[in-house]
Each structure stands twice: as structure tokens, then as C-alpha cells.
Design a protein around this motif. Structure first.
Motif, PDB file in Angstrom:
ATOM      1  N   ILE A  46       0.920  -1.665  -0.120  1.00 15.68           N
ATOM      2  CA  ILE A  46      -0.023  -0.222  -0.119  1.00 15.68           C
ATOM      3  C   ILE A  46       1.170   1.021   0.039  1.00 15.68           C
ATOM      4  O   ILE A  46       1.723   1.388   0.899  1.00 15.68           O
ATOM      5  CB  ILE A  46      -1.385  -0.064   1.148  1.00 15.68           C
ATOM      6  N   LEU A  47       0.752   1.989  -0.879  1.00  9.96           N
ATOM      7  CA  LEU A  47       1.621   3.521  -1.072  1.00  9.96           C
ATOM      8  C   LEU A  47       1.014   3.876   0.069  1.00  9.96           C
ATOM      9  O   LEU A  47      -0.248   4.959   0.141  1.00  9.96           O
ATOM     10  CB  LEU A  47       1.368   4.534  -1.887  1.00  9.96           C
ATOM     11  N   VAL A  48       1.979   4.559   1.064  1.00 10.82           N
ATOM     12  CA  VAL A  48       1.949   5.690   1.970  1.00 10.82           C
ATOM     13  C   VAL A  48       2.130   6.521   1.561  1.00 10.82           C
ATOM     14  O   VAL A  48       1.263   7.889   1.803  1.00 10.82           O
ATOM     15  CB  VAL A  48       2.762   5.450   3.235  1.00 10.82           C
ATOM     16  N   ILE A  49       3.234   7.569   1.354  1.00 11.48           N
ATOM     17  CA  ILE A  49       3.653   8.200   0.651  1.00 11.48           C
ATOM     18  C   ILE A  49       4.660   9.173  -0.424  1.00 11.48           C
ATOM     19  O   ILE A  49       5.623   8.113  -0.486  1.00 11.48           O
ATOM     20  CB  ILE A  49       4.049   8.947   1.810  1.00 11.48           C
ATOM     21  N   ARG A  50       4.617  10.043  -1.297  1.00 12.43           N
ATOM     22  CA  ARG A  50       5.384  10.012  -2.242  1.00 12.43           C
ATOM     23  C   ARG A  50       6.260  11.397  -2.105  1.00 12.43           C
ATOM     24  O   ARG A  50       5.162  12.173  -1.714  1.00 12.43           O
ATOM     25  CB  ARG A  50       4.562   9.690  -2.767  1.00 12.43           C
ATOM     26  N   GLN A  51       7.020  11.373  -2.386  1.00 13.32           N
ATOM     27  CA  GLN A  51       8.074  12.640  -2.367  1.00 13.32           C
ATOM     28  C   GLN A  51       8.803  13.073  -4.236  1.00 13.32           C
ATOM     29  O   GLN A  51       9.766  12.712  -3.903  1.00 13.32           O
ATOM     30  CB  GLN A  51       9.038  13.115  -1.218  1.00 13.32           C
ATOM     31  N   GLU A  52       9.112  13.619  -4.701  1.00 10.76           N
ATOM     32  CA  GLU A  52       9.459  14.815  -5.436  1.00 10.76           C
ATOM     33  C   GLU A  52      10.604  15.010  -5.352  1.00 10.76           C
ATOM     34  O   GLU A  52      10.385  16.288  -4.467  1.00 10.76           O
ATOM     35  CB  GLU A  52       8.890  15.400  -6.518  1.00 10.76           C
ATOM     36  N   ALA A  53      12.184  14.804  -6.092  1.00  5.71           N
ATOM     37  CA  ALA A  53      13.347  15.290  -5.197  1.00  5.71           C
ATOM     38  C   ALA A  53      13.018  16.537  -5.358  1.00  5.71           C
ATOM     39  O   ALA A  53      14.138  17.560  -4.790  1.00  5.71           O
ATOM     40  CB  ALA A  53      13.913  14.705  -5.861  1.00  5.71           C
ATOM     41  N   TYR A  54      12.774  16.896  -6.427  1.00  5.05           N
ATOM     42  CA  TYR A  54      12.588  18.692  -7.229  1.00  5.05           C
ATOM     43  C   TYR A  54      12.005  19.633  -5.840  1.00  5.05           C
ATOM     44  O   TYR A  54      12.458  20.862  -6.234  1.00  5.05           O
ATOM     45  CB  TYR A  54      11.988  18.865  -8.192  1.00  5.05           C
ATOM     46  N   LYS A  55      10.632  19.209  -5.075  1.00  6.30           N
ATOM     47  CA  LYS A  55      10.568  19.577  -4.137  1.00  6.30           C
ATOM     48  C   LYS A  55      11.105  19.394  -2.928  1.00  6.30           C
ATOM     49  O   LYS A  55      11.848  18.871  -2.088  1.00  6.30           O
ATOM     50  CB  LYS A  55       8.449  19.468  -4.198  1.00  6.30           C
ATOM     51  N   GLN A  56      11.121  21.215  -2.094  1.00  2.87           N
ATOM     52  CA  GLN A  56      11.563  20.854  -0.753  1.00  2.87           C
ATOM     53  C   GLN A  56      10.269  20.956  -0.085  1.00  2.87           C
ATOM     54  O   GLN A  56      10.921  20.366   1.267  1.00  2.87           O
ATOM     55  CB  GLN A  56      12.320  22.901  -0.815  1.00  2.87           C
ATOM     56  N   GLN A  57       9.735  20.877   0.038  1.00  2.63           N
ATOM     57  CA  GLN A  57       8.207  20.738   0.937  1.00  2.63           C
ATOM     58  C   GLN A  57       8.459  19.767   1.059  1.00  2.63           C
ATOM     59  O   GLN A  57       8.193  19.066   0.257  1.00  2.63           O
ATOM     60  CB  GLN A  57       6.878  21.336   0.782  1.00  2.63           C
ATOM     61  N   ASN A  58       8.120  19.261   2.256  1.00  8.67           N
ATOM     62  CA  ASN A  58       8.309  17.681   2.938  1.00  8.67           C
ATOM     63  C   ASN A  58       6.978  17.226   2.807  1.00  8.67           C
ATOM     64  O   ASN A  58       5.882  17.896   3.007  1.00  8.67           O
ATOM     65  CB  ASN A  58       8.207  17.820   3.901  1.00  8.67           C
ATOM     66  N   ALA A  59       6.659  15.855   2.392  1.00  9.37           N
ATOM     67  CA  ALA A  59       4.866  15.677   2.269  1.00  9.37           C
ATOM     68  C   ALA A  59       4.403  15.625   3.129  1.00  9.37           C
ATOM     69  O   ALA A  59       5.309  14.781   4.086  1.00  9.37           O
ATOM     70  CB  ALA A  59       5.539  14.820   1.038  1.00  9.37           C
ATOM     71  N   THR A  60       3.612  15.210   2.932  1.00  9.94           N
ATOM     72  CA  THR A  60       2.272  14.950   4.363  1.00  9.94           C
ATOM     73  C   THR A  60       0.702  13.907   4.050  1.00  9.94           C
ATOM     74  O   THR A  60       0.189  14.039   2.814  1.00  9.94           O
ATOM     75  CB  THR A  60       2.413  16.066   5.385  1.00  9.94           C
ATOM     76  N   LYS A  70      18.002  16.165   1.139  1.00 12.91           N
ATOM     77  CA  LYS A  70      17.697  16.132   0.121  1.00 12.91           C
ATOM     78  C   LYS A  70      19.832  15.676   0.019  1.00 12.91           C
ATOM     79  O   LYS A  70      20.179  14.739  -0.189  1.00 12.91           O
ATOM     80  CB  LYS A  70      17.648  16.791  -1.681  1.00 12.91           C
ATOM     81  N   ALA A  71      20.362  16.470   0.298  1.00  8.99           N
ATOM     82  CA  ALA A  71      21.591  16.719   0.962  1.00  8.99           C
ATOM     83  C   ALA A  71      22.090  16.095   1.284  1.00  8.99           C
ATOM     84  O   ALA A  71      23.658  15.011   0.488  1.00  8.99           O
ATOM     85  CB  ALA A  71      22.152  18.187   0.929  1.00  8.99           C
ATOM     86  N   ALA A  72      22.040  14.841   2.424  1.00 12.23           N
ATOM     87  CA  ALA A  72      22.241  13.737   3.611  1.00 12.23           C
ATOM     88  C   ALA A  72      22.101  12.595   2.360  1.00 12.23           C
ATOM     89  O   ALA A  72      21.786  11.479   3.276  1.00 12.23           O
ATOM     90  CB  ALA A  72      21.627  13.653   4.284  1.00 12.23           C
ATOM     91  N   LYS A  73      20.606  12.783   1.524  1.00 13.59           N
ATOM     92  CA  LYS A  73      20.161  11.539   1.026  1.00 13.59           C
ATOM     93  C   LYS A  73      19.808  11.236   2.250  1.00 13.59           C
ATOM     94  O   LYS A  73      19.301   9.584   2.334  1.00 13.59           O
ATOM     95  CB  LYS A  73      21.093  10.646   0.287  1.00 13.59           C
TER      96      LYS A  73
END
Lengths: 117, 113
Positions: A46-60, A70-73
Motif C-alpha cells: 500500500i502506497l503511504v506517501i510520495r516525494q518528488e526530489a525537486y520539491k523542497q517541501q516535505n510531503a504529508t 536531499k543533500a544527506a540523501k
């Protein structure tokens, strides 16, 4: 090749408390996506959450949020107000956004989360 | 809600037998993926298709595994001959576009005796 590391094989949390699951990844790409999937004992993915790398805002997504560094991967998942139904394996996954091997998921080994009543 | 449908849900057979697993992707999704899940290796990509064309099957043992999409509503994964080490849960997933989240079926639990 991309690698995804989940360093916590198992975790537990008291019901209603908050827990954070860790995930780090290794890539030289700039265009990518990150996901958290949940696999309860029923075996569904089940998909919980998705984040695009180009977006700085954290997904909720309701009680679920990510801390994307991103810098720390690093891509950790925070579950607030844990519920018994959150008991499951949680997989972190990486997807390249372009080029060879794009659009396929590379998964971490998973973290088994137990929510204790 | 639209779902990815996989059949059978469980399969037990003897080594050497042919195994066919089927997947009906979500209508309108143009990417289809096959993954294998084992305790030792976790989730691994076996093959994937875009618009029914195979794009990558490098994760699949070519001598015994084959994956096809005879039409947009059906994907198949075949193992011939099967071996005990093929025992695993096989998931099919589909996606609307390349970078959209993949939606997984319930998996086929395969046991080769």
C-alpha cells in the motif's frame, strides 16, 4: 545503481505515540522520486506517501509525514498518533525520473513496525 | 477503487512443472511491473512493460522465466521448468505514467516442492 538502506529491521511504538522510520539512499541522479510503502500481514503493498526530489517541501498525508534531506540523501517517515492498524512492514523505495532504468522501484529491505496497545 | 488483479493468489506445485501467473493492470495504466519478494532478497524487479512493450527484464532468469503482455488488460509471468528456489511472492504493479506511483496487486504466493 541506486541503493536504498533501511537500518532498522524492527521497531515498536506505543499506541498514540510517534515513531520515525529511517531510510537513506545512494544515487548520482538529480531527477528522482521517493516512496514509502506499507505491507501489513495481509501482504498487500500500500502506497503511504510520495516525494518528488525537486520539491523542497516535505510531503504529508494525514498522520504520515516525511523528512526529506536531499543533500544527506535521507528520507525518513514519521507516523504520528500511531494506531494498531499501522502494524506492518514499511518499505522505502527509490525511482529514477529519467534515463535507463527509470520508473522502476528499488526497495530497501524494510522495517517491521509493531504498534503496542 | 480500481485495483490490480492477480491470479492465482496461491500456487503449490512440484518442481519441473510450468507455472503461469496472471495480472490485470488498472484500466488506463500503461506501465506494468513484475516484482519478486523473498525473505533473503527482499523485493526485486523482474520485468517491466510500457505500452505493452518490454523495457527491462534484466532481473529475470532468462532460461526459465518469461513475461508477456498479450493485450493491455493482461500480463503474464511464466516459469518453465520451476525450481524450489523460485518459491516466493510475485507481485504485479501498474502505473498511470512513468513517474506516477505504482499500484500493487495482492501477489501470488508460489511454493515449489
Amino acid at each position: 545503481a541506486q541503493t536504498v538502506t533501511q537500518s532498522q529491521p524492527e521497531m515498536s511504538v506505543q499506541e498514540a505515540e510517534t515513531v520515525t522510520l529511517s531510510c537513506t539512499y545512494d544515487t548520482s541522479e538529480n531527477n528522482y522520486y521517493l516512496f514509502w510503502y506499507k505491507q501489513p500481514p495481509s501482504r498487500q503493498m500500500i502506497l503511504v506517501i510520495r516525494q518528488e526530489a525537486y520539491k523542497q517541501q516535505n510531503a504529508t498525508e494525514n498522520r504520515f509525514s516525511v523528512n526529506f534531506q536531499k543533500a544527506a540523501k535521507s528520507f525518513s517517515l514519521k507516523i504520528s498518533d500511531s494506531q494498531l492498524g499501522d502494524t506492518a512492514m514499511y518499505f522505502c523505495a527509490f525511482m529514477r525520473g529519467s534515463g535507463a532504468g527509470s520508473y522502476q522501484l528499488t526497495f530497501g529491505k524494510g522495517t517491521k513496525l509493531s504498534v503496542i496497545p | 477503487d480500481a485495483r490490480v488483479t492477480q491470479t492465482p493468489r496461491h500456487k503449490v506445485t512440484e518442481m519441473g512443472q510450468e507455472v503461469t501467473m496472471r495480472c490485470q493492470p488498472i484500466l488506463g495504466h500503461n506501465t506494468v511491473f513484475w516484482y519478486r519478494q523473498t525473505m533473503m532478497q527482499g523485493l526485486e524487479l523482474l520485468a517491466y512493460f510500457r505500452n505493452r512493450a518490454p523495457l527491462d527484464d534484466s532481473g529475470m532468469p532468462k532460461d526459465r522465466f518469461s513475461a508477456e503482455m498479450p493485450d493491455a488488460t493482461l500480463a503474464t509471468l511464466k516459469i518453465q521448468p520451476s525450481e524450489p528456489r523460485d518459491s516466493a511472492v510475485y507481485f504485479c504493479a501498474s502505473g498511470e505514467q512513468g513517474n506516477q506511483p505504482q499500484h500493487f496487486g495482492d501477489g501470488t504466493r508460489l511454493s515449489i516442492l
